[in-house]
Design an enzyme around this catalytic site. Structure first.
Site, PDB file in Angstrom:
ATOM      1  N   GLU A  46      -0.332   2.623   0.615  1.00 20.55           N
ATOM      2  CA  GLU A  46      -0.546   2.086   1.970  1.00 20.55           C
ATOM      3  C   GLU A  46      -1.860   1.309   2.027  1.00 20.55           C
ATOM      4  O   GLU A  46      -2.861   1.731   1.459  1.00 20.55           O
ATOM      5  CB  GLU A  46      -0.578   3.251   2.968  1.00 20.55           C
ATOM      6  CG  GLU A  46       0.021   2.896   4.296  1.00 20.55           C
ATOM      7  CD  GLU A  46       1.512   2.612   4.186  1.00 20.55           C
ATOM      8  OE1 GLU A  46       1.882   1.419   4.289  1.00 20.55           O
ATOM      9  OE2 GLU A  46       2.305   3.541   4.004  1.00 20.55           O
ATOM     10  N   HIS A  47      -1.821   0.167   2.714  1.00 23.35           N
ATOM     11  CA  HIS A  47      -2.983  -0.723   2.812  1.00 23.35           C
ATOM     12  C   HIS A  47      -3.405  -1.213   1.419  1.00 23.35           C
ATOM     13  O   HIS A  47      -4.577  -1.504   1.190  1.00 23.35           O
ATOM     14  CB  HIS A  47      -4.154  -0.043   3.537  1.00 23.35           C
ATOM     15  CG  HIS A  47      -3.917   0.092   5.024  1.00 23.35           C
ATOM     16  ND1 HIS A  47      -4.174  -0.925   5.915  1.00 23.35           N
ATOM     17  CD2 HIS A  47      -3.408   1.112   5.755  1.00 23.35           C
ATOM     18  CE1 HIS A  47      -3.863  -0.519   7.140  1.00 23.35           C
ATOM     19  NE2 HIS A  47      -3.381   0.712   7.070  1.00 23.35           N
ATOM     20  N   THR A  48      -2.459  -1.270   0.515  1.00 28.69           N
ATOM     21  CA  THR A  48      -2.736  -1.824  -0.811  1.00 28.69           C
ATOM     22  C   THR A  48      -2.183  -3.237  -0.956  1.00 28.69           C
ATOM     23  O   THR A  48      -2.659  -3.990  -1.795  1.00 28.69           O
ATOM     24  CB  THR A  48      -2.092  -0.948  -1.912  1.00 28.69           C
ATOM     25  OG1 THR A  48      -0.746  -0.688  -1.527  1.00 28.69           O
ATOM     26  CG2 THR A  48      -2.847   0.363  -2.088  1.00 28.69           C
ATOM     27  N   ASP A  49      -1.197  -3.610  -0.142  1.00 26.18           N
ATOM     28  CA  ASP A  49      -0.524  -4.898  -0.403  1.00 26.18           C
ATOM     29  C   ASP A  49      -1.485  -6.077  -0.262  1.00 26.18           C
ATOM     30  O   ASP A  49      -1.523  -6.962  -1.117  1.00 26.18           O
ATOM     31  CB  ASP A  49       0.765  -5.081   0.421  1.00 26.18           C
ATOM     32  CG  ASP A  49       0.587  -5.096   1.933  1.00 26.18           C
ATOM     33  OD1 ASP A  49      -0.505  -4.738   2.425  1.00 26.18           O
ATOM     34  OD2 ASP A  49       1.564  -5.459   2.624  1.00 26.18           O
ATOM     35  N   GLY A 135       7.968  -1.340  16.521  1.00 22.14           N
ATOM     36  CA  GLY A 135       6.582  -0.881  16.516  1.00 22.14           C
ATOM     37  C   GLY A 135       6.414   0.550  16.045  1.00 22.14           C
ATOM     38  O   GLY A 135       5.422   1.203  16.370  1.00 22.14           O
ATOM     39  N   ALA A 136       7.357   1.053  15.237  1.00 19.48           N
ATOM     40  CA  ALA A 136       7.295   2.444  14.765  1.00 19.48           C
ATOM     41  C   ALA A 136       6.751   2.540  13.348  1.00 19.48           C
ATOM     42  O   ALA A 136       6.870   3.580  12.709  1.00 19.48           O
ATOM     43  CB  ALA A 136       8.673   3.079  14.840  1.00 19.48           C
ATOM     44  N   SER A 139       8.681  -1.464  10.188  1.00 19.18           N
ATOM     45  CA  SER A 139       8.821  -2.877   9.876  1.00 19.18           C
ATOM     46  C   SER A 139       9.994  -3.567  10.574  1.00 19.18           C
ATOM     47  O   SER A 139      10.763  -4.301   9.961  1.00 19.18           O
ATOM     48  CB  SER A 139       8.933  -3.064   8.356  1.00 19.18           C
ATOM     49  OG  SER A 139       8.842  -4.415   8.050  1.00 19.18           O
ATOM     50  N   ASP A 187       6.326  -5.758   3.512  1.00 18.19           N
ATOM     51  CA  ASP A 187       7.475  -5.586   4.401  1.00 18.19           C
ATOM     52  C   ASP A 187       8.553  -6.643   4.166  1.00 18.19           C
ATOM     53  O   ASP A 187       9.746  -6.342   4.114  1.00 18.19           O
ATOM     54  CB  ASP A 187       7.017  -5.662   5.865  1.00 18.19           C
ATOM     55  CG  ASP A 187       5.988  -4.594   6.201  1.00 18.19           C
ATOM     56  OD1 ASP A 187       5.754  -3.707   5.363  1.00 18.19           O
ATOM     57  OD2 ASP A 187       5.417  -4.669   7.304  1.00 18.19           O
ATOM     58  N   TYR A 237      -6.601  -2.996  11.875  1.00 19.01           N
ATOM     59  CA  TYR A 237      -5.953  -3.483  10.652  1.00 19.01           C
ATOM     60  C   TYR A 237      -6.749  -4.675  10.102  1.00 19.01           C
ATOM     61  O   TYR A 237      -7.080  -4.741   8.920  1.00 19.01           O
ATOM     62  CB  TYR A 237      -4.513  -3.902  10.979  1.00 19.01           C
ATOM     63  CG  TYR A 237      -3.663  -4.227   9.783  1.00 19.01           C
ATOM     64  CD1 TYR A 237      -2.762  -3.290   9.274  1.00 19.01           C
ATOM     65  CD2 TYR A 237      -3.749  -5.467   9.153  1.00 19.01           C
ATOM     66  CE1 TYR A 237      -1.975  -3.587   8.185  1.00 19.01           C
ATOM     67  CE2 TYR A 237      -2.968  -5.765   8.052  1.00 19.01           C
ATOM     68  CZ  TYR A 237      -2.075  -4.827   7.571  1.00 19.01           C
ATOM     69  OH  TYR A 237      -1.297  -5.123   6.472  1.00 19.01           O
TER      70      TYR A 237
END
Ligand code: ADP
Ligand code: MG
Length: 399
Positions: A46-49, A135-136, A139, A187, A237
Site C-alpha cells: 500500500e502506498h508503494t505504487d 469511495g470504499a 477503486s 488501480d 494522500y
C-alpha cells in the site's frame, strides 16, 4: 446477532440488459455495446505504487458497467445510475477541474484519447452503472474510467491498436490531470490487466505484471467496507506522496523503490531523513512494505497461510504507525477480525476510511464477519458492509 449486509457482485448479463434498456429509454437508440471493469482489493503493497514499488492486487467480481455509443461530432454526454447529475459538453473543452466531480473520470479519458487520436470529432454517449461501492477504497474510480476507456478503445478506429496497458495509462492521466486525484497506477492496471483466479504481482517501476495463484483453498479474503470516509483522505494522500518525493531526492535516488531495508539503518541515510518532517517513518513504511510484498508472494507459493496473515498484519501496523493513514474504524476492523480468529488483517486502499481485509478460513468467514460488525455496533458505529474477494478477470466487452 447483528444483521450482515453482504454486497454480492451483479449478474453480468442481467445488468448489461437492464443498462441497455435504460440507455435506450433515455437516448432513443440502442448502445453500440456494454463494457465492464472491475474494482479491486490490494492484498499488500500500500502506498508503494507512486514510489515505483510492488503491490499485489486482485480484481473483484464487483464491476462498473458502461453502455456506450460512439459519436463523431466531438460531443460527450455522460450519466450514471448512481448520480442525479451527468455532464454534456465538447471533448475539446475538457481540462483540469472541468467537468468537476464524478464526470471528470469519464471525460478525462475521452480528452486524453482525443489528444492521442488527434480526433477533434471523438465523442460518445455513455451511461454507467457501478456495482463497486463508491469511495470504499475498492477503486470504483478506476472501474469507472477503465470501463469507459475500454469502450472508447473498441469504438474509435484511431485507438484500435491500443493495448490494455495503454488504456490503463490513459486512465491514470485522466485521474491525475483532469480529476485532480494524485493516484499511482495500481488501480487502473489491475482493472485492465487482472488475471482471472489470480492475484497480480505488479512492479510499478515498469508496470510489468506476474500472475500469482491463490494457493490457499481453505482461506478467503474477507473485505470489510467500514463505510467511513474521512475528509482528510485526498489532501493527506498528496502530502504523503510529496514527502516520498522529497525523501527520494534527498537520498539521491529516482524513487524509494531503490532503497533497501538495510540502508535504513545507515548513519548517512538516517541523517538525511531526519531533516525531512516525518521522513524517516514514511520512508520506513515504503521500504519495508516493498519487502513484505515479495515475502508474501513467497509465502503464498509455499501455501503458508500463517505467514501470509502475519505479513498482512505487519503491513497494517506500518500503515498505522509509520505512514499514519489508518483511522479508528480501520483499526477496529483489523483488531476485531484478528480477535475473532483471522490469520491476519490490514487496511486496503489509500486509508482514512474505506475498507479493511482479513485472511480467514472459509468456514469461519461468517462468524468473523459477525464479530467485526458486532464490534462496530457496540461502539455506536454504522455497521460495515461485507464482500468476498473472489479473484476475477479484467475489463472486457460484454456485448
Ligand atoms: P474509490 O476509487 O476507492 O471508490 P475514489 O474517491 O477514488 O474512491 O473514487 C470514488 C469516486 O469515483 C466517486 O466519488 C465518484 O466521483 C466516482 N465514481 C465511481 N463510480 C461511480 C459511478 N458508478 N457513478 C458515478 N461516479 C462514480
Ligand atoms: Mg479511486
Amino acid at each position: 446477532m447483528p444483521d450482515l449486509t453482504w454486497l454480492q457482485p451483479a449478474d453480468d448479463d442481467a445488468t448489461a440488459e437492464a443498462l441497455s434498456s435504460r440507455f435506450t429509454a433515455r437516448l432513443g437508440r440502442l448502445p453500440d455495446g456494454v463494457w465492464a471493469a472491475p474494482g479491486r482489493v490490494n492484498l499488500i503493497g500500500e502506498h508503494t505504487d507512486y514510489n515505483n514499488g510492488y503491490c499485489l492486487p486482485l480484481a473483484l467480481p464487483h464491476r462498473t458497467y458502461a453502455a456506450v455509443s460512439g459519436r463523431d461530432d466531438g460531443i460527450l454526454r455522460i450519466g450514471s445510475a448512481q448520480k442525479s447529475h451527468g455532464w454534456e459538453g465538447r471533448v475539446t473543452d475538457i481540462r483540469q477541474g472541468r467537468p468537476a466531480g464524478w464526470p471528470a473520470y469519464v471525460a478525462g479519458v475521452a480528452a486524453i484519447f482525443a489528444e492521442r487520436a488527434g480526433a477533434q470529432e471523438l465523442g460518445a454517449d455513455i451511461l454507467v452503472d457501478g456495482h463497486v461501492p463508491l469511495g470504499a477504497g475498492l477503486s470504483s474510480s478506476a472501474a469507472l474510467s477503465c470501463a469507459a476507456g475500454l469502450a472508447l478503445r473498441d469504438l474509435v478506429p484511431a485507438l484500435a491498436e491500443l493495448e490494455p496497458a495503454d488504456v490503463a495509462a490513459a486512465c491514470v492521466r485522466a485521474e491525475n490531470e483532469i480529476a485532480g486525484a494524485a493516484t499511482g497506477g495500481m488501480d487502473q492496471t489491475i482493472a485492465m490487466r487482472a488475471v482471472d483466479g489470480h492475484l497480480v504481482l505488479l512492479d510499478c517501476q515498469d508496470f510489468s505484471v506476474v500472475p500469482v495463484a491463490w494457493t490457499l483453498p481453505d482461506h478467503e479474503v474477507l473485505v470489510i467496507d467500514t463505510r467511513a470516509h474521512h475528509a482528510l483522505a485526498d489532501g493527506q494522500y498528496a502530502v504523503r506522496r510529496q514527502t516520498c518525493e522529497v525523501a527520494a531526492a534527498a537520498l539521491g535516488v529516482r524513487s524509494l523503490r531503490e532503497v533497501t531495508p538495510d540502508q535504513l539503518v545507515e548513519g548517512q541515510v538516517r541523517a538525511l531523513l531526519a531533516q525531512i518532517p516525518d521522513g524517516a517513518a514514511r520512508v520506513r513504511h515504503v521500504v519495508t512494505e516493498n519487502r513484505r510484498v515479495l515475502d508474501l508472494v513467497s509465502a503464498l507459493r509455499e501455501q503458508d497461510a500463517q505467514t501470509v496473515g502475519e505479513l498482512m498484519t505487519s503491513s497494517h501496523s506500518s500503515l498505522r504507525d509509520d505512514y499514519e493513514v489508518s483511522c479508528r474504524e480501520l483499526d477496529l476492523a483489523v483488531d476485531a477480525a484478528i480477535d475473532a480468529g483471522a490469520a491476519g488483517a490490514r487496511m486496503t486502499g489509500g486509508g482514512f476510511g474505506g475498507s479493511a481485509i482479513a485472511l480467514v478460513r472459509r468456514e469461519e468467514a461468517e462468524l468473523i464477519a459477525e464479530a467485526v460488525v458486532g464490534a462496530f455496533t457496540d461502539q455506536g458505529l454504522e455497521a460495515p458492509h461485507l464482500l468476498e474477494a473472489v479473484p476475477s478477470g479484467p475489463a472486457r466487452r460484454l456485448r
